[in-house]
Write a protein that holds these residues in place. Sequence first.
Motif: not given
Length: 300
Positions: A179, A190-191, A207, A216
């Motif tokens: 992701g 993005a998940e 992240s 995200c």
Amino acid sequence: MRYSEIAVYTASSSSDLVAFFLQEVCLDGISIYDKNDLYNNSSWDYKDDVADKPYDENEVIVKGYCNLEDTDQALKYLRESFAGLTDAGSLKIVVGTVEGDAWVAKFKETFKPIETDKLVICPEWESVTTDKLTLLLDTGVAFGTGQHETTSMCLQFAEQLNLVNKRVLDVGCGSGILGLSAILLGADFAELVDIDKQATDIAAHNSQINGLLNKCAIKTGHLTEQTSGKFDVVFANLTADILAMLHDDISAVIHKNTVVVLSGILDIKLQYVADMYSDLFEIVQTKSMGEWRALLLKVK
């Protein structure tokens, strides 16, 4: 902290498959000790006697590590998985314990920067000079580093897709490598979803250290419970059986132009997964690395 060390004795031809089963229940950093690799290395002109020490005379040893409290469950899974194997050696399992700090240090020594066509996956504790996109990664010694063939094929698909401004779903995100790489490659959002909170904690950390928190969402739980809306690209690097189980869930988050990347599929399970998804999808491309397969699908 102490961990269980699980060593499985097997035939050379079955070592990758045994490593796969260990990877399902162990932390990252599975090791394969095959004496054939030691003696068939033409680049060596000298071997010290101690080089033989980790190896068995007759069989390959595959080692993995898990939390002490997870040992019984891991052994149950391994014995059930090994029951269907043939010509795989003795499949003897030996369990010991190791000190966590020493093992973590050893793991970090083996995780070095990984370079793809467009990306460099770099451990957080390493540094690299490159013109390519760089993803810093801390796996927490429990989740994907990008070294495994199944992840590598997903990254190859990610690099060949046009992800610019796309909405991406990473199912079973682990460290978040797919992701987060998708965001670096141009995805708008993005998940990342995983049933394991330890995984999502690591993904959230990754992240943050890459400055991607605002691009995200990271969620803990089952896909149907945590995810809503439609996605342009779906990555699912799991196992064939889990991919089959998630068919309806993945089908619920697609639209007519969605592309889906499925990986973690052993060659003997490829047709099974392809048939399962053939109701809504057609195969655009198949990638192969060793005994592993990955599929790029589009909606019919």
